[in-house]
Enzyme design. Structure first.
Site, PDB file in Angstrom:
ATOM      1  N   ASP A 137       0.866  -1.162   0.000  1.00  0.00           N
ATOM      2  CA  ASP A 137       0.000   0.000   0.000  1.00  0.00           C
ATOM      3  C   ASP A 137       0.914   1.228   0.000  1.00  0.00           C
ATOM      4  OD1 ASP A 137      -2.282   1.716   0.730  1.00  0.00           O
ATOM      5  OD2 ASP A 137      -1.263   1.802   2.669  1.00  0.00           O
TER       6      ASP A 137
ATOM      7  N   ASP B 257      -7.193  -1.356   3.590  1.00  0.00           N
ATOM      8  CA  ASP B 257      -6.293  -2.462   3.250  1.00  0.00           C
ATOM      9  C   ASP B 257      -6.729  -3.778   3.886  1.00  0.00           C
ATOM     10  OD1 ASP B 257      -4.534  -0.756   1.871  1.00  0.00           O
ATOM     11  OD2 ASP B 257      -3.643  -0.132   3.772  1.00  0.00           O
TER      12      ASP B 257
ATOM     13  N   ASP C  59      -1.649  -0.459   5.894  1.00  0.00           N
ATOM     14  CA  ASP C  59      -1.884   0.166   7.197  1.00  0.00           C
ATOM     15  C   ASP C  59      -3.348   0.525   7.440  1.00  0.00           C
ATOM     16  OD1 ASP C  59      -1.856   2.232   5.183  1.00  0.00           O
ATOM     17  OD2 ASP C  59      -1.938   3.639   6.853  1.00  0.00           O
TER      18      ASP C  59
HETATM   19  P1  ADP Z   1      -3.523   4.164   0.212  1.00  0.00           P
HETATM   20  O1  ADP Z   1      -4.357   3.128  -0.457  1.00  0.00           O
HETATM   21  O2  ADP Z   1      -2.290   4.536  -0.554  1.00  0.00           O
HETATM   22  O3  ADP Z   1      -3.231   3.883   1.646  1.00  0.00           O
HETATM   23  P2  ADP Z   1      -5.861   5.609   0.864  1.00  0.00           P
HETATM   24  O4  ADP Z   1      -6.788   4.712   0.174  1.00  0.00           O
HETATM   25  O5  ADP Z   1      -5.761   5.528   2.330  1.00  0.00           O
HETATM   26  O6  ADP Z   1      -4.395   5.492   0.233  1.00  0.00           O
HETATM   27  O7  ADP Z   1      -6.218   7.050   0.457  1.00  0.00           O
HETATM   28  C1  ADP Z   1      -6.502   7.306  -0.898  1.00  0.00           C
HETATM   29  C2  ADP Z   1      -7.099   8.639  -1.044  1.00  0.00           C
HETATM   30  O8  ADP Z   1      -8.411   8.686  -0.452  1.00  0.00           O
HETATM   31  C3  ADP Z   1      -6.324   9.696  -0.361  1.00  0.00           C
HETATM   32  O9  ADP Z   1      -5.256  10.133  -1.160  1.00  0.00           O
HETATM   33  C4  ADP Z   1      -7.385  10.766  -0.173  1.00  0.00           C
HETATM   34  O10 ADP Z   1      -7.526  11.496  -1.349  1.00  0.00           O
HETATM   35  C5  ADP Z   1      -8.647   9.980   0.070  1.00  0.00           C
HETATM   36  N1  ADP Z   1      -8.931   9.862   1.511  1.00  0.00           N
HETATM   37  C6  ADP Z   1      -8.907   8.748   2.246  1.00  0.00           C
HETATM   38  N2  ADP Z   1      -9.213   9.023   3.539  1.00  0.00           N
HETATM   39  C7  ADP Z   1      -9.403  10.344   3.624  1.00  0.00           C
HETATM   40  C8  ADP Z   1      -9.717  11.251   4.684  1.00  0.00           C
HETATM   41  N3  ADP Z   1      -9.893  10.847   5.946  1.00  0.00           N
HETATM   42  N4  ADP Z   1      -9.841  12.544   4.385  1.00  0.00           N
HETATM   43  C9  ADP Z   1      -9.660  12.966   3.128  1.00  0.00           C
HETATM   44  N5  ADP Z   1      -9.347  12.174   2.098  1.00  0.00           N
HETATM   45  C10 ADP Z   1      -9.220  10.886   2.323  1.00  0.00           C
HETATM   46 MG    MG Z   2      -2.704   3.295   3.503  1.00  0.00          MG
END
Ligand code: ADP
Ligand code: MG
Length: 652
Positions: A344, A547, A543
């Protein structure tokens, strides 16, 4: 609290080590070690008398009696409990019978050697498995009982840690231990996290950063806000992991136990058959008994049964000391076979210390209004973006608006309601779902770069946006390089973020654009992990809440333990307490070494047993040689397994 679970020992058929011990903390006067010591002492007296100088009458006999009592009685009790309680024949039973049979034909000294070595290998094994658990137990004792809670009037109260609630403000003086998980609200300073992560270098913490329970605030005065209740804080999570580890067994461990249980019966019946056969052939009682006892000792599968757990438990303990917790040996064996690592991005390959790099307010709203609303809604998110936004609000002294009914939409964003009405924050996917004016030209400045953009809106109206820079972890590139050097076939990145951001980070870390998958929803991650399964065993490292499903789907799920979310931790089989990605590579190497040592041990143990059995049956192998061969082999496989204890996961 799962506290008492720690005292339940892993039950294992070998030795008396696994049964009914008091609290682990009492290890300094562990009855195991004392009994083993007494057995060896008794044996030593008898050996001195036999081989060195004759001792006064009766002393040698007393020594033998001591060895039989201290080494044999506990084993007999275990054997009896297994037999009556579970209807299972135990190896302890074989050892006691062999020792008694030896004594009955005038070979009491050999019997005592057998018991002493058996007791010693059981104790060594027990030590190895107690170690990881003791480390966690020790952590619990490091946790302070009370904390200094800030009153609204600026004064402080000393309150019990158990009485703290999420949102309470605490003062941490220099040298104080963090009582529960929280975030820095004010002040900055170095924190020693070695208790949790095994990382010796202190980590600098500033407003918004996570503070883990049981770590030490070194110099500054910090104000922290409680982020998790005691029951969900770092130590409690680790205890839960270790407790779960006891419930799962590695496949080879199950094999060795299964083998031990079946084989024990066969050995017993075989020895009786040898005895009966020889008597029928007209041998004397003494000779037939002697030969049967020799076969019993030679054929006992102690080394086979002990070879696997000795290696696995040593490795688990080494890993735990280096900040890598396995939920049991199965995960360790699986990790050794992993050919594909999927990572991730946000919070895993990148730090949890993202910074807000730009802020745009639209349609007449002010910067501070946008920030107050965004901070209000993000205050209830575990996402790393939330920490960055909150840090900026603290810096600018902007008070977050009160927002209720918050709900996270994994990989999209978050929604909630304030006094005026519903609010949302998130990425382009969230905008597409909520807003009419997603293509607002005011956003051009933010979207041009390869930054992560978080939009804020109310109903269909876009109020503003912030950009957040996502920085690769210091150790991520080295960790990935080490995995590649170790011969891992494929490394991919999977993220819910935009492709531009993901590819920039990928390039920094040596992951080709073609292996970066961006804009994924949680279900896309699961599907991709499933696709990768055709290339070999897959590990997923993540994390976030988004995921969890992929962690569960992968052959080995590896969660960022201290920094990650609780859901991710539960779905995973391995937790990286340290955020150091190089340790992942080291854990992988440790798993492969363990697999090798298990193979060596099984090969050696089965081979040695075969030689002894043939010798005992057909070549009049003397009983002392059978004892030494059998127990020597057992000790060797235990020691070979314990080598893994000296291989802690450390980065130099
Ligand atoms: P990754 O899969 O790389 O861990 P996430 O899925 O956690 O990334 O996040 C992907 C996108 O979703 C972030 O870049 C953001 O744009 C949006 N996002 C997720 N959670 C939040 C939040 N709490 N507030 C604002 N945007 C969020
Ligand atoms: Mg993440």
């Amino acid at each position: 609290m799962a506290d008492h679970d720690l005292t339940q020992e892993h039950v294992h058929p070998h030795g008396r080590g696994g049964h009914d011990h008091g609290p682990v903390a009492a290890h300094s006067h562990d009855p195991d070690i004392m009994l083993t010591g007494l057995t060896i002492l008794g044996l030593a007296v008898a050996l001195v008398d036999r081989f060195w100088t004759a001792l006064p009458h009766g002393v040698a006999a007393a020594g033998l009696a001591l060895a039989f009592a201290a080494g044999g009685v506990p084993a007999a009790l275990v054997a009896g409990r297994e037999l009556i309680g579970k209807g299972r024949l135990d190896i302890d039973l074989l050892m006691v019978l062999a020792a008694v049979a030896a004594a009955s034909v005038g070979a009491a000294l050999e019997g005592a050697v057998l018991l002493a070595l058996f007791s010693l290998s059981g104790t060594l094994e027990h030590r190895a498995m107690g170690r990881a658990r003791r480390a966690v137990k020790a952590l619990m004792q490091l946790r302070p009982d009370t904390a200094l809670r800030l009153r609204p009037d600026g004064g402080t109260d000393e309150v019990a840690v158990a009485a703290l609630a999420v949102g309470d403000l605490l003062i941490l003086r220099p040298g104080a231990r963090v009582p529960v998980d929280g975030r820095v609200a004010e002040g900055s300073g170095a924190v020693d996290e070695s208790t949790i992560t095994g990382e010796a270098l202190p980590v600098n913490k500033a407003a918004g950063d996570l503070l883990h329970e049981a770590t030490v605030n070194l110099h500054g005065v910090l104000t922290m806000v409680v982020a998790r209740p005691l029951a969900d804080s770092t130590v409690a999570r680790m205890i839960r992991l270790v407790t779960e580890a006891q419930a799962t067994r590695a496949p080879s461990e199950r094999f060795s136990e299964w083998f031990g249980a079946r084989y024990t019966v066969a050995v017993l019946l075989g020895s009786v058959a040898v005895f009966a056969g020889l008597m029928a052939l007209g041998w004397s009682l003494h000779d037939a008994m002697y030969r049967a006892a020799t076969v019993l000792v030679a054929a006992s599968p102690c080394a086979v049964v002990i070879s696997v757990p000795a290696a696995i438990l040593s490795a688990l303990s080494s890993a735990a000391r280096g900040g890598v917790l396995f939920k049991g040996g199965a995960a360790l064996e699986m990790l050794a076979e992993v050919r594909v690592f999927a990572f991730d991005k946000t919070g895993t390959l990148t730090t949890g210390r993202a910074e807000v790099t730009g802020l745009v307010a639209l349609d007449g709203a002010t910067d501070d209004e946008v920030l107050a609303l965004l901070a209000g809604i993000e205050a209830q998110s575990e996402h790393h973006i939330a920490a960055a936004v909150l840090r900026l609000a603290l810096e600018r002294a902007v008070t977050p608006v009160a927002v209720g009914g918050v709900r996270a939409w994994p990989s999209e964003g978050i929604t909630g309601t304030d006094a005026t009405g519903p609010l949302w924050a998130g990425n382009a996917r969230m905008v597409a779902r909520m807003a009419a004016n997603g293509a607002h030209e005011g956003l051009a400045g933010l979207q041009g770069g390869d930054q992560t953009v978080v939009h804020l809106g109310r109903g269909a109206r876009l109020l503003g946006a912030v950009s957040v820079a996502d920085v690769a972890r210091r150790t991520a590139a080295a960790g990935i390089a080490a995995l590649r050097r170790a011969g891992v076939d494929e490394i991919v990145m999977m993220t819910g973020d935009r492709p531009e951001v993901a590819q920039r980070i990928g390039r920094e870390l040596g992951i080709a654009d073609g292996e970066v998958h961006a804009g994924l929803l949680p279900e896309d991650k699961v599907r991709l992990v499933g696709d990768l399964a055709s290339h070999g065993r897959v590990a997923f490292v993540g994390d976030g809440v988004n995921d969890a499903a992929a962690l569960a789907r992968a052959d080995v799920g590896i969660a960022m333990g201290a920094a990650g979310s609780e859901v991710a931790l539960q779905a995973a089989e391995v937790a990286l307490l340290s955020e150091d990605m190089q340790r992942l590579a080291l854990a992988h190497r440790l798993a492969q070494r363990t697999a090798r040592i298990i193979k060596q041990n099984l090969f050696f143990a089965i081979g040695a047993m075969g030689v002894l059995v043939v010798g005992g049956l057909f070549f009049a192998l003397p009983l002392p040689l059978a004892v030494v061969g059998h127990e020597g082999g057992t000790l060797l496989v235990v020691l070979n397994g314990l080598r893994l204890l000296r291989d802690p996961i450390r980065v130099i």
